[in-house]
Design an enzyme around this catalytic site. Structure first.
Site, PDB file in Angstrom:
ATOM      1  N   GLY A   1       0.792  -1.220   0.000  1.00 27.56           N
ATOM      2  CA  GLY A   1       0.000   0.000   0.000  1.00 27.56           C
ATOM      3  C   GLY A   1       0.824   1.268   0.000  1.00 27.56           C
TER       4      GLY A   1
ATOM      5  CG  ASN B   1      -4.475   3.851   9.558  1.00 30.00           C
ATOM      6  OD1 ASN B   1      -4.902   4.930   9.133  1.00 30.00           O
ATOM      7  ND2 ASN B   1      -3.367   3.769  10.262  1.00 30.00           N
TER       8      ASN B   1
ATOM      9  CD  GLN C   1      -6.520  -0.830   7.885  1.00 30.03           C
ATOM     10  OE1 GLN C   1      -7.297  -1.697   8.278  1.00 30.03           O
ATOM     11  NE2 GLN C   1      -5.231  -0.859   8.164  1.00 30.03           N
TER      12      GLN C   1
ATOM     13  CB  CYS D   1       2.990   2.250   9.975  1.00 29.38           C
ATOM     14  SG  CYS D   1       2.130   1.125   8.861  1.00 29.38           S
TER      15      CYS D   1
ATOM     16  CB  SER E   1      -1.700  -3.438   1.504  1.00 31.97           C
ATOM     17  OG  SER E   1      -0.544  -4.107   1.949  1.00 31.97           O
ATOM     18  N   GLY E   2      -1.912  -6.507   0.221  1.00 34.45           N
ATOM     19  CA  GLY E   2      -2.299  -7.898   0.388  1.00 34.45           C
ATOM     20  C   GLY E   2      -2.355  -8.378   1.820  1.00 34.45           C
ATOM     21  CG  HIS E   3       0.190  -6.789   5.130  1.00 29.20           C
ATOM     22  ND1 HIS E   3       0.188  -6.467   6.469  1.00 29.20           N
ATOM     23  CD2 HIS E   3       0.416  -5.635   4.473  1.00 29.20           C
ATOM     24  CE1 HIS E   3       0.407  -5.177   6.615  1.00 29.20           C
ATOM     25  NE2 HIS E   3       0.554  -4.639   5.424  1.00 29.20           N
TER      26      HIS E   3
ATOM     27  CB  THR F   1      12.152  -9.954 -11.288  1.00 33.55           C
ATOM     28  OG1 THR F   1      13.249  -9.674 -12.163  1.00 33.55           O
ATOM     29  CG2 THR F   1      11.613 -11.342 -11.581  1.00 33.55           C
TER      30      THR F   1
END
Length: 387
Positions: free
Chosen positions: A72, A153, A181, A326, A201-203, A239
């Protein structure tokens, strides 16, 4: 410790079994570089495009509008800095945001301010919301971008994104939203909600850490944030993180299935948690209860230090947060809670509990039972506590 309860899903989630199963083949068997022309490289390329399709379906976008990132924060930086660089060429150097954004947005705007951009920070009200009318009044002829988070968040308040997007669309101003979020917890359709750019964001949705995406509406051209190779159609070098991209595709498909049922179930647990927590003397709920993320409960306790509260809860097997993960190492009170108008000493005593569909009713019962004696113990040691 009677029980272990993980209630910090806004910080990160565990990788789900389905996501891990989808990822595993691309770590040891199908590990080819997607830029290679041999078969395992072509297979990797095909898999990335399948994941891109899944993300686009979840957002109501087209696959060509989805670009994979490291998360994110990178997506936020790319959207804001890229838009600023493009729009500055047209003489537009004004950006509108709010005073309770994630630091990935706030610090990016601060950097652009040092580079000569003018930033307007819209204030939230005491329940954690802004209005589309505030955005309308702030837009100027030289406005390059409006960037406002979908859901906060820390306090979980959901902003009127569709209405804000409509105002921006009418004014022909690009609109970006940090939806890290929100994705998987509210229904999102970028076309219906007038969104030009969206970060995720994936997590936060049971995919691994280190992968995310940026939706960029067709027709919007952003300056690259990362240059190098020709990956992501020449827009984001490096990559590709194939296994994590596969995981993100699986996760976003899973978390957007039957989302209404999930929201109803998690909201009921959240409401029961908040209702019982508010029975503790001198406690307040931060952020309005209406238009709030289904799994977010943010509370402030008078005469309680947030760090001590987290440590005692941890000793009892409960994982929570005192704000954004964070910035959890900071001794400063949350900028989000200060934006609500809370005094410093109250903001220091905050607790964010973020649950999800994997949280059980027994977990909620344990938090409800454990929290009052923990608060009582901390207040008994506090020179600030006065019944």
């Amino acid at each position: 410790m009677e029980r272990f309860v993980y209630a910090d899903n806004a910080a990160t989630t565990k990788v789900s079994d389905r996501v891990l199963a989808a990822m595993t083949p691309f770590l040891q068997q199908n590990y080819g570089n997607p830029s290679s022309i041999y078969s395992i490289g072509r297979e990797s390329k095909k898999t990335i495009e399948e994941a891109r399709e899944k993300v686009s379906v979840a957002l109501g976008a087209s696959p060509a509008e989805i670009y994979f990132t490291s998360g994110g924060s990178e997506a936020d930086n790319w959207a804001i800095k890229g838009a600023a660089a493009t729009q500055a060429k047209k003489g537009k150097k004004h950006i509108i945001t709010t005073n309770f954004e994630h630091h990935a947005v706030l610090h990016t705007c601060e950097k652009l301010a040092r580079d000569g951009f003018e930033i307007t920070y819209l204030p939230i009200n005491d329940e954690g919301y802004i209005t589309a009318e505030q955005v309308r009044e702030a837009i100027r002829p030289d406005t390059a971008l409006v960037t406002i988070m979908y859901a906060n968040n820390e306090i979980g308040t959901i902003q009127p994104i569709k209405e804000i997007g409509k105002v921006c669309r009418e004014a022909k101003v690009w609109f970006h939203t940090d939806a890290v979020q929100a994705v998987g917890h509210v229904e999102i359709n970028v076309q219906d909600q007038n969104i030009d750019m969206l970060s995720l964001s994936g997590h936060k949705i049971h995919a691994p850490k280190g992968v995310g995406a940026l939706y960029i509406k067709k027709g919007i051209v952003l300056q690259n944030l990362i240059d190098g190779g020709g990956q992501e159609r020449g827009k984001r070098a490096g990559t590709e993180n194939i296994a994590s991209i596969v995981g993100l595709g699986q996760a976003i498909s899973d978390c957007t299935q039957d989302i209404e049922t999930k929201i109803k179930h998690v909201s009921a647990m959240r409401d029961r948690l908040i209702e019982n927590a508010l029975k503790i003397p001198q406690v307040r709920l931060n952020g309005g209860l209406q238009n709030r993320l289904c799994g977010n409960a943010n509370l402030s306790f008078t005469a309680v230090e947030g760090e001590a509260l987290l440590l005692l809860l941890d000793m009892n097997g409960i994982c929570g947060s005192s704000g954004s993960a964070c910035t959890s190492g900071s001794l400063d009170p949350s900028h989000v809670l200060l934006a609500l108008g809370l005094p410093h000493e109250t903001a220091h005593g905050s607790l964010r509990l973020s649950i999800n569909e994997e949280t059980s009713d027994e977990d909620i019962d344990y938090i409800i039972k454990t929290l009052p004696p923990v608060i009582e113990r901390l207040r008994a040691m506090s020179p600030l506590w006065d019944k």
